[in-house]
Design an enzyme around this catalytic site. Structure first.
Site, short mmCIF file in Angstrom:
data_model
loop_
_atom_site.label_atom_id
_atom_site.label_comp_id
_atom_site.label_asym_id
_atom_site.label_seq_id
_atom_site.Cartn_x
_atom_site.Cartn_y
_atom_site.Cartn_z
N ASP A 60 0.82 -1.21 0.00
CA ASP A 60 0.00 0.00 0.00
C ASP A 60 0.86 1.26 0.00
O ASP A 60 0.43 2.30 0.52
CB ASP A 60 -0.90 0.00 1.24
CG ASP A 60 -0.10 -0.07 2.53
OD1 ASP A 60 0.87 -0.85 2.59
OD2 ASP A 60 -0.44 0.66 3.48
N LYS A 172 -6.08 -0.22 7.09
CA LYS A 172 -4.86 0.11 7.84
C LYS A 172 -4.75 1.62 8.02
O LYS A 172 -5.11 2.39 7.11
CB LYS A 172 -3.65 -0.40 7.06
CG LYS A 172 -2.33 0.22 7.53
CD LYS A 172 -1.15 -0.20 6.68
CE LYS A 172 -0.22 0.98 6.49
NZ LYS A 172 1.03 0.63 5.80
N GLU A 212 -2.03 0.54 13.94
CA GLU A 212 -0.58 0.60 13.73
C GLU A 212 0.05 1.89 14.26
O GLU A 212 0.20 2.87 13.53
CB GLU A 212 -0.27 0.47 12.22
CG GLU A 212 1.22 0.51 11.93
CD GLU A 212 1.58 0.37 10.44
OE1 GLU A 212 0.67 0.32 9.60
OE2 GLU A 212 2.77 0.33 10.14
N GLU A 214 3.32 3.02 14.82
CA GLU A 214 4.70 2.56 14.59
C GLU A 214 5.68 3.37 15.44
O GLU A 214 5.77 4.59 15.30
CB GLU A 214 5.06 2.71 13.10
CG GLU A 214 6.52 2.33 12.84
CD GLU A 214 6.91 2.26 11.37
OE1 GLU A 214 6.04 2.41 10.49
OE2 GLU A 214 8.12 2.05 11.10
N LYS A 254 -0.68 -3.89 14.42
CA LYS A 254 0.53 -3.90 13.59
C LYS A 254 1.62 -3.12 14.34
O LYS A 254 1.85 -1.93 14.07
CB LYS A 254 0.22 -3.28 12.23
CG LYS A 254 1.39 -3.32 11.28
CD LYS A 254 0.94 -3.27 9.83
CE LYS A 254 2.14 -3.04 8.93
NZ LYS A 254 1.88 -3.29 7.53
N SER A 323 3.20 -8.48 8.67
CA SER A 323 2.52 -7.63 7.68
C SER A 323 3.61 -6.77 7.07
O SER A 323 3.69 -5.57 7.30
CB SER A 323 1.47 -6.76 8.37
OG SER A 323 0.90 -5.86 7.43
N TYR A 385 6.12 6.40 4.43
CA TYR A 385 5.45 5.30 3.77
C TYR A 385 4.41 5.78 2.80
O TYR A 385 3.74 6.73 3.03
CB TYR A 385 4.80 4.37 4.82
CG TYR A 385 4.67 3.00 4.28
CD1 TYR A 385 3.46 2.55 3.80
CD2 TYR A 385 5.79 2.19 4.16
CE1 TYR A 385 3.37 1.30 3.25
CE2 TYR A 385 5.69 0.95 3.62
CZ TYR A 385 4.48 0.52 3.16
OH TYR A 385 4.38 -0.72 2.59
P1 13P Z 1 7.41 -2.18 6.27
O1 13P Z 1 7.28 -3.66 6.52
O2 13P Z 1 8.21 -1.82 5.07
O3 13P Z 1 7.82 -1.43 7.52
O4 13P Z 1 5.98 -1.63 5.92
C1 13P Z 1 4.89 -2.12 6.55
C2 13P Z 1 3.83 -1.12 6.50
O5 13P Z 1 2.78 -1.35 5.96
C3 13P Z 1 4.07 0.17 7.15
O6 13P Z 1 2.89 0.80 7.35
#
Ligand code: 13P
Length: 385
Positions: A60, A172, A212, A214, A254, A323, A385
């Site tokens: 994505d 997501k 997620e 992160e 995630k 993922s 991303y």
């Molecule tokens: P990566 O596995 O490259 O970190 O990406 C996963 C993802 O979807 C980040 O949002």
């Protein structure tokens, strides 16, 4: 008004005078949790995604990020090249044995492969659940030391209803927390609140939300600092998810793995990463959550698989899986090079990584057959991303 204790008012709720009971409805109403129209379907979708030996393919990337990836192999960032590359991914024979869901960018949800079939139909035909990235990306957070917040709540309910009609069944939303920039409680709370609002909206439209937050790899902090920050992030996230009455059986997480910062001189073994990450999860994640699907975050393909394998050496209360985007796609892209003649070998590379991570999900991964390309690091400072 006097609250002098009479024998009547001092006893249990059952004998509280009517006027006092009437003061309660608001508080009592706040505790009502109604079953949503999609609850059964959400639970089923989440459980399908969290099936043994399977994980998610994150494909994505935004147009800008996909452009950078294509640029790295000398392919122009056109809509048709993005479509072609993604066709290569989803048409890989046998992919559904290892991949239970694929996260698409909005553009892909409406595209077709060269024979005219919709991407969502190809995925369903492979027994892979189509998903969709619904956040609108990160922007700088005012009054912070370079932190960011995630946009996309406005109009989200209309978009998720439309995505469901188009065939998506999960979603997501990626928000980030930067350790070297603080993190400030302002940013952590905003990240958690945004994720919770998104999750509630998705569940109302029949999409299983992937939650997620992160914790970025950037920084020279040690693994203990990452654990400390991740604990705070997940505490806030579950607090807001509960406040928004999100049904935990119908979400997936995630998280980032708990590792030292990318620039920390002390590195951690897969066993250490697994021990820290499982400690975090056991402290923060209720067993009602069906699946934990890690992002790779810039780890090499090999590291991401070894770490996942280490986490699955004993029983866990949730499905612990992957993922990955970069850690599934890196060798695929390099093998493809935009050439039709490399199509099959690029698909073989995808199956190889998917099968390795499937084995790691079961704790059965054997790294002895890996080539050197799998060990290449993919960390990029400030990766978007
Ligand atoms: P990566 O596995 O490259 O970190 O990406 C996963 C993802 O979807 C980040 O949002």
């Amino acid at each position: 008004m006097s609250f002098a204790m009479s024998s009547k008012t001092s006893s249990f709720v059952g004998s509280v005078p009517t006027n006092q009971r009437q003061a309660r409805p608001l508080a009592a109403n706040r505790l009502v949790v109604r079953a949503g129209p999609y609850d059964e379907e959400l639970i089923k979708t989440a459980q399908t995604i969290a099936t043994k030996g399977r994980g998610l393919l994150a494909m994505d990337e935004s147009n800008a990020t996909c452009g950078k990836r294509l640029d790295s192999i000398g392919v122009e960032n056109t809509e048709d090249n993005r479509r072609a590359y993604r066709e290569l991914l989803v048409t890989t024979p046998g992919l559904g044995e290892y991949i239970s869901g694929a996260i698409l960018f909005e553009e892909t949800l409406y595209q077709t492969i060269r024979d005219g079939k919709k991407f969502t139909d190809v995925l369903n035909g492979q027994n892979i659940v189509p998903g969709i990235k619904v956040d609108k990306g990160l922007v700088p957070m005012p009054n912070s030391n370079g932190e960011s917040w995630c946009q996309g709540l406005d109009g989200l309910a209309q978009r998720t209803a439309e995505y469901y009609k188009q065939g998506a069944r999960f979603a997501k939303w990626r928000s980030v927390v930067s350790i070297p920039s603080g993190p400030t409680s302002m940013a952590v709370q905003d990240c958690a609140y945004g994720l919770a609002r998104y999750a509630a909206i998705c569940q109302g439209s029949g999409l299983v939300p992937i939650v997620e937050p992160e914790v970025l790899l950037d920084g020279d902090h040690d693994i203990d600092r990452t654990l400390e920050v991740a604990q705070e992030v997940w505490a806030q996230t579950f607090k807001f998810l509960a406040d928004q009455k999100v049904m935990f059986e119908g979400i997936l997480l995630k998280p980032s793995m708990v590792t030292p910062g990318a620039e920390c001189p002390t590195r951690a073994s897969p066993e250490q990463v697994a021990a820290y990450t499982l400690k975090l999860l056991k402290r923060r994640v209720p067993p009602a959550v069906p699946g934990i699907m890690f992002l790779s975050g810039g780890q090499s393909e090999l590291e991401a698989t070894l770490n996942l394998n280490a986490m699955n050496q004993g029983p866990n209360p949730w499905h612990v899986s992957f993922s990955y985007a970069r850690a599934l796609q890196n060798t695929v892209l390099k093998t493809w090079q935009g050439e039709e003649s490399n199509w099959k070998s690029a698909q073989d590379a995808l199956i190889k990584r998917a099968a390795a991570n499937s084995a790691a999900q079961k704790g059965e991964y054997d790294p002895s057959k890996e080539g050197s390309e799998a060990g290449e690091g993919m960390y990029q400072k400030g990766y978007t991303y």
